[in-house]
Scaffold this active site. Sequence first.
Site, PDB file in Angstrom:
ATOM      1  N   HIS A 277     -36.870 -20.611 -21.271  1.00  0.00           N
ATOM      2  CA  HIS A 277     -37.110 -21.021 -19.891  1.00  0.00           C
ATOM      3  C   HIS A 277     -36.169 -22.178 -19.520  1.00  0.00           C
ATOM      4  O   HIS A 277     -35.540 -22.162 -18.463  1.00  0.00           O
ATOM      5  CB  HIS A 277     -38.586 -21.423 -19.729  1.00  0.00           C
ATOM      6  CG  HIS A 277     -38.893 -22.137 -18.457  1.00  0.00           C
ATOM      7  ND1 HIS A 277     -39.458 -21.500 -17.369  1.00  0.00           N
ATOM      8  CD2 HIS A 277     -38.700 -23.421 -18.073  1.00  0.00           C
ATOM      9  CE1 HIS A 277     -39.601 -22.377 -16.394  1.00  0.00           C
ATOM     10  NE2 HIS A 277     -39.154 -23.543 -16.792  1.00  0.00           N
ATOM     11  N   GLU A 278     -36.064 -23.151 -20.423  1.00  0.00           N
ATOM     12  CA  GLU A 278     -35.196 -24.301 -20.144  1.00  0.00           C
ATOM     13  C   GLU A 278     -33.725 -23.873 -20.078  1.00  0.00           C
ATOM     14  O   GLU A 278     -32.974 -24.358 -19.236  1.00  0.00           O
ATOM     15  CB  GLU A 278     -35.373 -25.391 -21.204  1.00  0.00           C
ATOM     16  CG  GLU A 278     -36.775 -25.999 -21.262  1.00  0.00           C
ATOM     17  CD  GLU A 278     -37.199 -26.630 -19.953  1.00  0.00           C
ATOM     18  OE1 GLU A 278     -36.333 -27.178 -19.256  1.00  0.00           O
ATOM     19  OE2 GLU A 278     -38.391 -26.537 -19.620  1.00  0.00           O
ATOM     20  N   HIS A 281     -32.828 -22.614 -16.736  1.00  0.00           N
ATOM     21  CA  HIS A 281     -32.488 -23.610 -15.710  1.00  0.00           C
ATOM     22  C   HIS A 281     -30.997 -23.926 -15.736  1.00  0.00           C
ATOM     23  O   HIS A 281     -30.406 -24.223 -14.703  1.00  0.00           O
ATOM     24  CB  HIS A 281     -33.279 -24.897 -15.931  1.00  0.00           C
ATOM     25  CG  HIS A 281     -34.693 -24.822 -15.447  1.00  0.00           C
ATOM     26  ND1 HIS A 281     -35.026 -24.334 -14.202  1.00  0.00           N
ATOM     27  CD2 HIS A 281     -35.865 -25.165 -16.036  1.00  0.00           C
ATOM     28  CE1 HIS A 281     -36.339 -24.393 -14.053  1.00  0.00           C
ATOM     29  NE2 HIS A 281     -36.875 -24.876 -15.149  1.00  0.00           N
ATOM     30  N   GLU A 355     -38.457 -22.385 -10.883  1.00  0.00           N
ATOM     31  CA  GLU A 355     -39.343 -22.167 -12.031  1.00  0.00           C
ATOM     32  C   GLU A 355     -39.606 -20.673 -12.227  1.00  0.00           C
ATOM     33  O   GLU A 355     -39.603 -20.179 -13.345  1.00  0.00           O
ATOM     34  CB  GLU A 355     -40.664 -22.919 -11.847  1.00  0.00           C
ATOM     35  CG  GLU A 355     -40.526 -24.433 -11.866  1.00  0.00           C
ATOM     36  CD  GLU A 355     -39.826 -24.958 -13.110  1.00  0.00           C
ATOM     37  OE1 GLU A 355     -39.985 -24.357 -14.184  1.00  0.00           O
ATOM     38  OE2 GLU A 355     -39.103 -25.968 -12.998  1.00  0.00           O
ATOM     39  N   ASP A 359     -38.590 -18.560 -15.549  1.00  0.00           N
ATOM     40  CA  ASP A 359     -39.567 -17.742 -16.287  1.00  0.00           C
ATOM     41  C   ASP A 359     -39.035 -16.320 -16.475  1.00  0.00           C
ATOM     42  O   ASP A 359     -39.134 -15.738 -17.558  1.00  0.00           O
ATOM     43  CB  ASP A 359     -40.904 -17.692 -15.539  1.00  0.00           C
ATOM     44  CG  ASP A 359     -41.758 -18.925 -15.820  1.00  0.00           C
ATOM     45  OD1 ASP A 359     -41.417 -19.686 -16.743  1.00  0.00           O
ATOM     46  OD2 ASP A 359     -42.764 -19.117 -15.111  1.00  0.00           O
TER      47      ASP A 359
HETATM   48 ZN   LIG Z   1     -38.872 -25.248 -15.653  1.00  0.00          ZN
END
Ligand SMILES: [Zn+2]
Length: 416
Positions: A277-278, A281, A355, A359
Amino acid sequence: MTTAILLVFLLFFLLEYAVETALLVVNLRHVARVGAEVPAPLAGRVSEETARRSRDYTLAKGRFALLSGALGSLFTLAVLLSDALPLLDGRLAALGLGGGHRFVAFLAVLSAAYGLFGLPFSLWRTFVIEEHFGFNRTTWKVWLADQAKGLGLGLALGVPLGYATHAFMAGTGRLWWLWLFGFLTGVQVVMLWLYPALIAPLFNEFSPLPEGELRARLEAMAREAGFRNRGLFVMDASKRSAHSNAMFMGLLRPRIVLFDTLVERMTVDEAAAVLAHEVGHFKERHVQKRLLLGLAASLLGLWVLSLLAAWPPLFQAFGFAAPSWHAALALFALGGGAFTFFLAPLGSWLSRRHEYQADRFSVRLARAPRALGSALVKLNGENLSNLHPHPWYSRWHYTHPTLLERLQAIEAAARA
Ligand SMILES: [Zn+2]
């Protein structure tokens, strides 16, 4: 004119306070009513005990926020409307301070006043609320050392930055705000670069993630995603708090930092899904977009400041005999929030969009949607995050979608 300026300011200030308080109260009443229930889609995944503790934690924090918000607003109103700032300015002038010295001294006294005002609230939050719910692991020794280091760092960075800012404002002509913007952007880039190597180690220890299944899995994943990094590190976050997280530090080739609390409590699949997930980003360029957006906002802010600084009625309205750079900056910093507050929902909306995208990226990269879901449930439970936020409150303030929203979106992504 000065009366009109004060009226517009008061209108926005009170409106901000009213909206903020109303959102909090609506949220707290909602939570007090249904907060102890486990939402139906989470039955069997979240215990009743966790739901009850989440409700109590949300209520305790929210009630404290009502009190600290009210006192904080009163404090700012008192500082702005009581002639305290012009009096301070007069005292400094009487001491023979002028130019850059007066600029730095004025802002330093103001920051010290706000720092002292905030101290009891910070103490109460850490040693009473967080303590009560078992999150606090900060000892008095760590806390005092943090304060001392923070103060030292604030002085070491703030004073030279203050002098430089004054030099740009007073010495580069009408386009000073553009020059200052260039300078501050440079400082920010240097700080991003220096922070992991010089500043973060003052507060925490970073050690390489030990060899093993977790490390092998995370490294393979970073390679597959083509994610350039400076390696995997574990941070001793448990020294201060039991909250867990993962993050990146650095600009172009960041360090991947896992909180030790996360490493302890997640399975390999869960930690991989969180890290993916990170990585999302970064690969979806959220980090870069946020940085650019922040720069655009500061450019806009400096331009507005340059207009205000050249507008004498503003200074008269707040009791200053004459315009000055430090008064302009103080009025902007203390009063500006009442206007920018109404942009908050836009920022929250953009952040929630990011976000969801991260995901979906995690589902594609780690191929462990179930583990991502269970990691989020775990994180939510460990952090005692509110299971029943009121939709108005979450729309305005939440930078992340609610747990239920995320789980539904992850399921949809896994099906696709
Ligand atoms: Zn996040």
